[in-house]
Design an enzyme around this catalytic site. Structure first.
Site, PDB file in Angstrom:
ATOM      1  N   TYR A 186      49.098   5.183  86.394  1.00 52.01           N
ATOM      2  CA  TYR A 186      49.312   6.305  87.275  1.00 52.01           C
ATOM      3  C   TYR A 186      50.790   6.341  88.023  1.00 52.01           C
ATOM      4  O   TYR A 186      51.466   7.197  88.448  1.00 52.01           O
ATOM      5  CB  TYR A 186      48.277   6.754  88.179  1.00 52.01           C
ATOM      6  CG  TYR A 186      46.958   7.076  87.473  1.00 52.01           C
ATOM      7  CD1 TYR A 186      47.099   8.382  86.630  1.00 52.01           C
ATOM      8  CD2 TYR A 186      46.066   6.198  87.247  1.00 52.01           C
ATOM      9  CE1 TYR A 186      45.767   8.786  86.072  1.00 52.01           C
ATOM     10  CE2 TYR A 186      44.793   6.575  86.457  1.00 52.01           C
ATOM     11  CZ  TYR A 186      44.837   7.883  85.814  1.00 52.01           C
ATOM     12  OH  TYR A 186      43.682   8.215  85.461  1.00 52.01           O
ATOM     13  N   LYS A 188      30.966   3.637  84.530  1.00 52.48           N
ATOM     14  CA  LYS A 188      30.854   2.535  83.085  1.00 52.48           C
ATOM     15  C   LYS A 188      29.902   1.388  83.767  1.00 52.48           C
ATOM     16  O   LYS A 188      30.210   0.794  84.927  1.00 52.48           O
ATOM     17  CB  LYS A 188      31.926   2.215  82.600  1.00 52.48           C
ATOM     18  CG  LYS A 188      32.856   3.317  81.882  1.00 52.48           C
ATOM     19  CD  LYS A 188      34.093   2.941  81.359  1.00 52.48           C
ATOM     20  CE  LYS A 188      34.795   4.151  80.704  1.00 52.48           C
ATOM     21  NZ  LYS A 188      36.198   4.038  80.048  1.00 52.48           N
ATOM     22  N   ARG A 205      34.359  11.210  86.194  1.00 51.71           N
ATOM     23  CA  ARG A 205      34.468  11.292  84.989  1.00 51.71           C
ATOM     24  C   ARG A 205      33.413  12.768  84.614  1.00 51.71           C
ATOM     25  O   ARG A 205      32.417  12.958  85.303  1.00 51.71           O
ATOM     26  CB  ARG A 205      33.851  10.266  84.143  1.00 51.71           C
ATOM     27  CG  ARG A 205      35.104   9.014  84.437  1.00 51.71           C
ATOM     28  CD  ARG A 205      34.266   7.618  83.611  1.00 51.71           C
ATOM     29  NE  ARG A 205      35.344   6.610  83.672  1.00 51.71           N
ATOM     30  CZ  ARG A 205      34.967   5.723  84.902  1.00 51.71           C
ATOM     31  NH1 ARG A 205      34.113   5.963  85.636  1.00 51.71           N
ATOM     32  NH2 ARG A 205      35.897   4.526  84.845  1.00 51.71           N
ATOM     33  N   HIS A 244      37.759   1.926  88.720  1.00 51.64           N
ATOM     34  CA  HIS A 244      38.353   1.199  87.775  1.00 51.64           C
ATOM     35  C   HIS A 244      38.191  -0.331  88.012  1.00 51.64           C
ATOM     36  O   HIS A 244      38.165  -0.680  89.210  1.00 51.64           O
ATOM     37  CB  HIS A 244      39.837   1.270  87.792  1.00 51.64           C
ATOM     38  CG  HIS A 244      40.191   2.299  87.093  1.00 51.64           C
ATOM     39  ND1 HIS A 244      41.466   2.931  87.337  1.00 51.64           N
ATOM     40  CD2 HIS A 244      39.738   3.117  86.148  1.00 51.64           C
ATOM     41  CE1 HIS A 244      41.562   4.064  86.534  1.00 51.64           C
ATOM     42  NE2 HIS A 244      40.661   4.485  85.904  1.00 51.64           N
ATOM     43  N   HIS A 301      39.232  15.099  81.591  1.00 55.72           N
ATOM     44  CA  HIS A 301      40.074  13.947  82.080  1.00 55.72           C
ATOM     45  C   HIS A 301      41.322  14.577  82.640  1.00 55.72           C
ATOM     46  O   HIS A 301      42.005  13.615  83.573  1.00 55.72           O
ATOM     47  CB  HIS A 301      40.491  13.152  81.086  1.00 55.72           C
ATOM     48  CG  HIS A 301      39.553  11.837  81.358  1.00 55.72           C
ATOM     49  ND1 HIS A 301      38.392  11.710  81.459  1.00 55.72           N
ATOM     50  CD2 HIS A 301      40.153  10.625  81.338  1.00 55.72           C
ATOM     51  CE1 HIS A 301      38.124  10.129  81.639  1.00 55.72           C
ATOM     52  NE2 HIS A 301      39.305   9.554  81.592  1.00 55.72           N
ATOM     53  N   ARG A 321      40.560  14.417  86.622  1.00 57.53           N
ATOM     54  CA  ARG A 321      40.740  12.900  87.087  1.00 57.53           C
ATOM     55  C   ARG A 321      42.163  12.599  87.171  1.00 57.53           C
ATOM     56  O   ARG A 321      42.685  11.955  88.142  1.00 57.53           O
ATOM     57  CB  ARG A 321      39.795  12.254  86.077  1.00 57.53           C
ATOM     58  CG  ARG A 321      39.668  10.596  86.339  1.00 57.53           C
ATOM     59  CD  ARG A 321      38.614  10.053  85.452  1.00 57.53           C
ATOM     60  NE  ARG A 321      38.586   8.851  85.450  1.00 57.53           N
ATOM     61  CZ  ARG A 321      37.991   7.841  86.326  1.00 57.53           C
ATOM     62  NH1 ARG A 321      37.509   8.424  87.079  1.00 57.53           N
ATOM     63  NH2 ARG A 321      38.015   6.715  86.245  1.00 57.53           N
TER      64      ARG A 321
END
Length: 310
Positions: free
Chosen positions: A289, A182, A159, A280, A254, A257
């Site tokens: 995806y 995150k 990111r 994730h 993004h 990414r």
């Protein structure tokens, strides 16, 4: 008895200390929950036990019908409210959870936008000089840095916030980099040979000159003043490179990414490996995806197979 505002502070403290959420995440939760408290205040509610399912539903309806927020934003705000009520139930502040059955608005199904491998190559080539073809003398420091940034973003699927937060110590060795995602979750991601070359040239020829312009910083990527590069500046670098490469589709941080994940899956990578590389927490997030690659397969089949066409 504590006020609702104080009880929200307790919940935010729990998120910070017990769950280790980052300051930016806590600030976002606070903004969302302040909105909820404002709604409860208008309903003349001063005690968590007074909240009913109808009131939580009413809050969701009020922010949905205002038209100021997207369905994604409304769903995020409801998630914050649910977390708050679960916490109150767990701490025995309330005897039930009035939010448990309230459903968020239906989210539109949006597939991530990726660009082709050839477009990625054009984008990177437009960002700065090829590190293997640099001539002797003083290179354009900014363009050497920009090339390293784009190479690293595509090589790792990082990111933009993870990239700008990188410090020199996060370069574990030339082939591996440490990223903090995150919730400050740490993961190790391999760095391909093209990104390795671009980073080496940046670290040897550009960064030492840039760092002298500032007060000294551990940041990996620096601006022209020798300070840590901001997310906004990194975004602009990508946008300018896309313009220079004459890429017609919209390109954002993004995009790199999304392209990283899509190209890995198209190349045969396991979805759980891609999940780990992207950071994730759930494989379900990564599986979106696979829809992109399935669509691509259908398109190729429809245009290539002799008995696929009508």
């Amino acid at each position: 008895m504590k006020t609702l505002s104080q009880l929200v502070d307790d919940y935010l403290r729990h998120l910070s200390i017990e769950r280790g959420l980052a300051k930016n995440s806590i600030a976002a939760y606070r903004r969302d929950l302040n909105s909820y408290l404002g709604y409860l205040e208008k309903q003349k509610i001063t005690n968590p036990s007074q909240v009913t399912e109808a009131q939580v539903t009413g809050y969701v309806s009020s922010i949905s019908e205002s038209g100021a927020l997207s369905a994604n934003s409304v769903a995020r705000m409801l998630a914050g409210v649910r977390g708050l009520h679960r916490f109150w139930l767990f701490e025995s502040i309330t005897l039930g959870d009035p939010s448990s059955m309230v459903k968020p608005p239906k989210l539109p199904k949006r597939l991530p936008k990726a660009i082709s491998v050839s477009e990625i190559e054009k984008l990177i080539e437009a960002s700065g000089p090829d590190p293997k073809k640099l001539e002797a003398g003083e290179p354009d420091l900014a363009r050497v840095r920009d090339r390293a940034i784009l190479e690293l973003l595509y090589a790792t699927g990082a990111r933009i916030s993870e990239l700008t937060a990188l410090n020199l110590d996060d370069l574990v060795d030339p082939t591996m980099i440490r990223l903090f995602g995150k919730g400050s979750k740490e993961r190790m991601v391999p760095v391909g040979s093209f990104a390795q070359s671009a980073l080496e040239v940046y670290l040897v020829r550009a960064r030492p000159v840039l760092v002298k312009k500032g007060k000294g910083t551990p940041a990996l990527f620096l601006n022209q003043r020798g300070s840590r590069l901001s997310r906004q500046s990194a975004w602009q670098i990508i946008s300018d490179s896309a313009d220079a490469a004459k890429i017609s589709s919209e390109v954002s941080p993004h995009t790199l990414r999304h392209s990283f994940a899509t190209h890995l899956l198209e190349g045969g990578a396991d979805v759980r490996v891609v999940q780990e590389l992207l950071g994730h927490s759930s494989v379900a997030t990564t599986q979106i995806y696979t829809l992109v690659t399935v669509d691509a397969l259908r398109e190729v089949y429809a245009t290539s197979h002799p008995r696929a066409r009508k």
